[in-house]
Scaffold this motif. Structure first.
Motif, short mmCIF file in Angstrom:
data_model
loop_
_atom_site.label_atom_id
_atom_site.label_comp_id
_atom_site.label_asym_id
_atom_site.label_seq_id
_atom_site.Cartn_x
_atom_site.Cartn_y
_atom_site.Cartn_z
N TYR A 60 0.82 -1.21 0.00
CA TYR A 60 0.00 0.00 0.00
C TYR A 60 0.86 1.26 0.00
O TYR A 60 2.05 1.24 0.33
N PHE A 61 0.23 2.37 -0.36
CA PHE A 61 0.75 3.72 -0.19
C PHE A 61 -0.23 4.51 0.67
O PHE A 61 -1.44 4.28 0.61
N ARG A 62 0.32 5.46 1.44
CA ARG A 62 -0.53 6.31 2.27
C ARG A 62 -0.04 7.75 2.18
O ARG A 62 1.15 8.03 2.26
N TRP A 63 -0.98 8.68 1.98
CA TRP A 63 -0.69 10.12 1.92
C TRP A 63 -1.54 10.85 2.96
O TRP A 63 -2.62 10.41 3.31
N GLY A 64 -1.04 12.01 3.39
CA GLY A 64 -1.83 12.89 4.24
C GLY A 64 -1.78 12.53 5.71
O GLY A 64 -1.06 11.62 6.14
N ASN A 65 -2.58 13.23 6.47
CA ASN A 65 -2.63 13.10 7.92
C ASN A 65 -3.59 11.98 8.30
O ASN A 65 -4.77 12.03 7.95
N PRO A 66 -3.13 10.95 9.04
CA PRO A 66 -4.03 9.86 9.42
C PRO A 66 -5.23 10.31 10.25
O PRO A 66 -6.20 9.55 10.38
N ALA A 67 -5.18 11.53 10.79
CA ALA A 67 -6.32 12.04 11.55
C ALA A 67 -7.39 12.66 10.65
O ALA A 67 -8.49 12.97 11.11
N ALA A 68 -7.07 12.84 9.37
CA ALA A 68 -8.01 13.46 8.42
C ALA A 68 -9.03 12.43 7.93
O ALA A 68 -8.84 11.22 8.08
N PRO A 69 -10.12 12.89 7.33
CA PRO A 69 -11.13 11.95 6.79
C PRO A 69 -10.51 10.99 5.79
O PRO A 69 -9.72 11.39 4.93
N LEU A 78 -5.29 15.19 -3.05
CA LEU A 78 -6.26 15.05 -1.97
C LEU A 78 -5.60 15.07 -0.59
O LEU A 78 -6.28 15.19 0.42
N ALA A 79 -4.28 14.94 -0.58
CA ALA A 79 -3.56 14.68 0.67
C ALA A 79 -3.62 15.83 1.66
O ALA A 79 -3.45 15.61 2.86
N ARG A 80 -3.86 17.04 1.20
CA ARG A 80 -3.91 18.17 2.14
C ARG A 80 -5.11 18.07 3.08
O ARG A 80 -5.04 18.47 4.24
N ASP A 81 -6.21 17.51 2.57
CA ASP A 81 -7.45 17.49 3.34
C ASP A 81 -7.91 16.10 3.76
O ASP A 81 -8.83 15.98 4.57
N TYR A 82 -7.27 15.06 3.21
CA TYR A 82 -7.75 13.70 3.46
C TYR A 82 -6.59 12.76 3.77
O TYR A 82 -5.45 13.02 3.41
N HIS A 83 -6.92 11.68 4.42
CA HIS A 83 -5.99 10.57 4.66
C HIS A 83 -6.26 9.55 3.55
O HIS A 83 -7.30 8.88 3.55
#
Length: 319
Positions: free
Chosen positions: A45-54, A76-81
């Motif tokens: 897998y890959f993961r972007w953004g803050n894990p606390a985000a939607p 999408l990474a600025r606003d979403y996990h």
């Protein structure tokens, strides 16, 4: 492992300076890359953004890999996990023996659980392309209250008469193939790259993205090059009935749904829109991306990303 550099390599991009700035910047957005184990199978897998985000969970098409979203997810990474993963038997994920669609649906739910997407106050939104959309629908059927909606991206939805016409022209449905046919081996990358084709065949609006996808669909094996996907995926994934019933299942699936498709797609056409309306899906938003075919992220990546982001943002406002 935190990734702060891009996927650009000299083998598929001999002159990185000619690549668009937006692409290089997207691949430079920090991401996490790793593996989780779901029901005994290791999945990449890959993961972007803050894990606390939607949360947003992305699934790719048949024989493809998660990097088809590697230049989409960063927007999408600025606003979403955002998480994208390789389906089992494809990309860098291991094979799941006798993997049918129900197993793939459970696998998707397992990935969401393993990566903490189910613990957020907002339910994960699914964004899925082609065959991956059928996986997403199956997951929704198995766990109807788990997800916050599904953005279906150019999944094959043809009324039975059109599906028969499509097949009678010698074209195959996503998931078709011979599990007993071993991979060919190629002496070098250029010979292997020459054999990489899209299904259904089409030109692409951004050829460098075709090169990018091809490079990451291949692997070295000794001194040779061969494909990453396993022929075993054809053992249970080639159901003809699946695509006959997919329109009805799409309409009947619970929760929010939206469709984004290529305006020139062979798999979701003007008649597909009418067919879904006839089945009762009049409330499903359907967005056509101009000048895009089935592989719309390779034809019009920014327009596709804008449409995807607009749907997800609209649903987020409504939560």
């Amino acid at each position: 492992m935190n990734v702060t550099t891009s996927d650009i390599t000299s083998e598929w991009a001999p002159d990185p300076s000619v690549l668009p700035v937006w692409f290089a910047e997207a691949l430079a957005v920090p991401r996490e890359e790793g593996f989780v184990t779901v029901d005994g199978v290791r999945l990449h897998y890959f993961r972007w953004g803050n894990p606390a985000a939607p949360p947003v969970l992305m699934t790719h098409g048949f024989l493809s890999h998660a990097r088809c979203f590697a230049f989409v997810a960063p927007f999408l990474a600025r606003d979403y996990h955002v998480v994208a993963y390789d389906l089992s038997g494809m990309g860098d994920s291991d094979v799941r023996p006798d993997c049918d669609m129900a197993a793939r649906g459970r696998e998707l739910i397992g990935v969401a659980e393993a990566l903490g997407l189910l613990g957020h106050a907002r339910k994960p939104i699914l964004a899925a392309h082609s065959f991956g959309s059928a996986v997403a629908l199956t997951a929704i059927e198995l766990a109807p209250t788990t997800f916050g909606g599904a953005v279906i991206c150019d999944m094959m939805v043809l009324r039975p008469s059109e599906l028969e016409k499509y097949r009678s022209n010698g074209r195959t449905s996503p998931g078709s193939g011979d599990p007993n046919r071993p991979h060919r081996r190629y002496p070098d990358y250029l010979n292997a790259r020459a054999r990489y084709v899209l299904s259904p065949p089409q030109p692409v609006g951004e050829p460098f993205l075709m090169d990018y996808m091809a490079y990451h669909a291949l692997r070295r094996e000794g001194t040779d090059w061969t494909w990453k996907f396993s022929p075993d995926v054809f053992k249970r994934d080639n159901s003809q009935r699946l695509w006959l019933e997919i329109g009805l299942r799409l309409v009947a699936a619970s929760g929010r749904k939206a469709i984004i498709h290529g305006e020139k797609s062979q798999l979701f056409t003007r008649d597909s829109r009418q067919y879904l309306r006839e089945l009762g899906g009049r409330d499903i938003p359907i967005i056509a991306v101009p000048e895009a075919r089935h592989h719309l992220m390779l034809d019009q990546p920014l327009a596709f990303t804008a449409a995807l982001r607009a749907v997800i943002e609209e649903w987020s406002i409504g939560d």
